[in-house]
Design a protein around this motif. Structure first.
Motif: not given
Length: 297
Positions: A224-225, A228, A231, A244, A249-250, A252, A272
């Motif tokens: 799922s990463k 990001k 999809n 990605e 995956g960080d 986004v 984040n």
């Protein structure tokens, strides 16, 4: 048509307001505004691929040299450049650029004009930068892929990968930092590919005769990463974008956001932390009286 959701009405409503006030862009650089590729510039700043100078300027209109493009590619692909110091075969590369050029050369990202000449002080062209980025995506694994004209094949594959979106510079023209930033962001959003060889190579003595161009298909994964930035799925698996894969995956990209004016936008975050929210370009902007039929059309 998706950008017409609210962009047209907001463009009509805000045009007079925009003419009366200075709107903060949220730009990280004093010389970058929405007139430049602000989204690309700020995303690349956040991930450490392209940064500005000590005066807080990005210098978006400055041309990029081939040496500087090697730095960008080394930063993008996170090469440990110190380990490549002194390994470049080129005699015309300055000391500061040598390990970056060597890293890109060793990993097949770039090549010289000949065995000893890199031409690093020359401005990098759109075609040259696109070729470097395409190699990072996994294209051009075989000599036959270059065909009879490398620039034609690069332009074709670059268009397919979306590298030229938002870049109006011709294939043989010099690139600015503004345009390089946009091309690199386009590459981060592009699919990584894997080669499927068409035909077999034949070796005659020391000469290898290629069996034909390879076909390149998107790499996929169930992890799922890899959802990001995009999809999209193929046969139930996520396609893998360069951004990605590089940032695990960080990095986004979230569609469906709204900016301060309520315009449909995308929001970028890294580890984040929010990078910024960027409005989609409107399909049309009206600054004078317009009939409803014009809007409908």
């Amino acid at each position: 048509m998706r950008n017409l959701k609210r962009a047209l009405s907001l463009a009509l409503a805000s045009v007079m307001v925009m003419g009366l006030m200075v709107v903060g862009t949220g730009a990280s650089y004093v010389d970058v505004s929405s007139e430049q590729n602000q989204e690309a510039i700020e995303v690349l700043q956040a991930v450490g691929v392209m940064t500005g100078d000590e005066n807080g300027n990005f210098n978006p209109d400055a041309n990029v040299t081939r040496n500087e493009m090697a730095v960008v590619m080394s930063n993008l692909l996170d090469y440990t450049v110190a380990s490549y110091k002194g390994t470049s075969p080129f005699t015309d590369v300055p000391e500061w650029a040598e390990p970056y050029v060597a890293a890109c050369y060793t990993n097949g990202i770039t090549s010289g004009y000949d065995a000893k000449t890199y031409g690093g002080s020359d401005t990098v062209t759109t075609g040259q930068a696109a070729l470097m980025l395409l190699k990072a995506l996994g294209y051009f694994q075989y000599s036959a892929d270059f065909g009879s004209d490398w620039l034609v094949e690069t332009t074709k594959n670059g268009s397919t990968a979306g590298l030229f979106d938002g870049v109006a510079t011709g294939a043989k023209e010099a690139l600015t930092r503004n345009d390089v930033a946009q091309m690199v962001l386009n590459a981060l959003e592009a699919d990584l590919v894997k080669a499927e060889k068409n035909g077999s190579d034949v070796q005659v003595g020391d000469i290898v005769i290629s069996g034909g161009k390879a076909t390149y298909n998107s790499r996929t994964s169930t992890d799922s990463k890899y959802a990001k930035i995009d999809n999209t799925k193929v046969d139930g698996k996520y396609t893998i974008q360069l951004g990605e894969d590089l940032y695990d995956g960080d990095l986004v990209k979230a569609d469906g956001a709204d900016d301060d004016f309520g315009r449909p936008s995308v929001k970028w975050t890294y580890e984040n932390k929010e990078i910024g929210t960027y409005a989609d370009d409107a399909d049309a902007v009206y600054t004078a009286t317009v009939e409803k039929q014009d809007l409908y059309d």
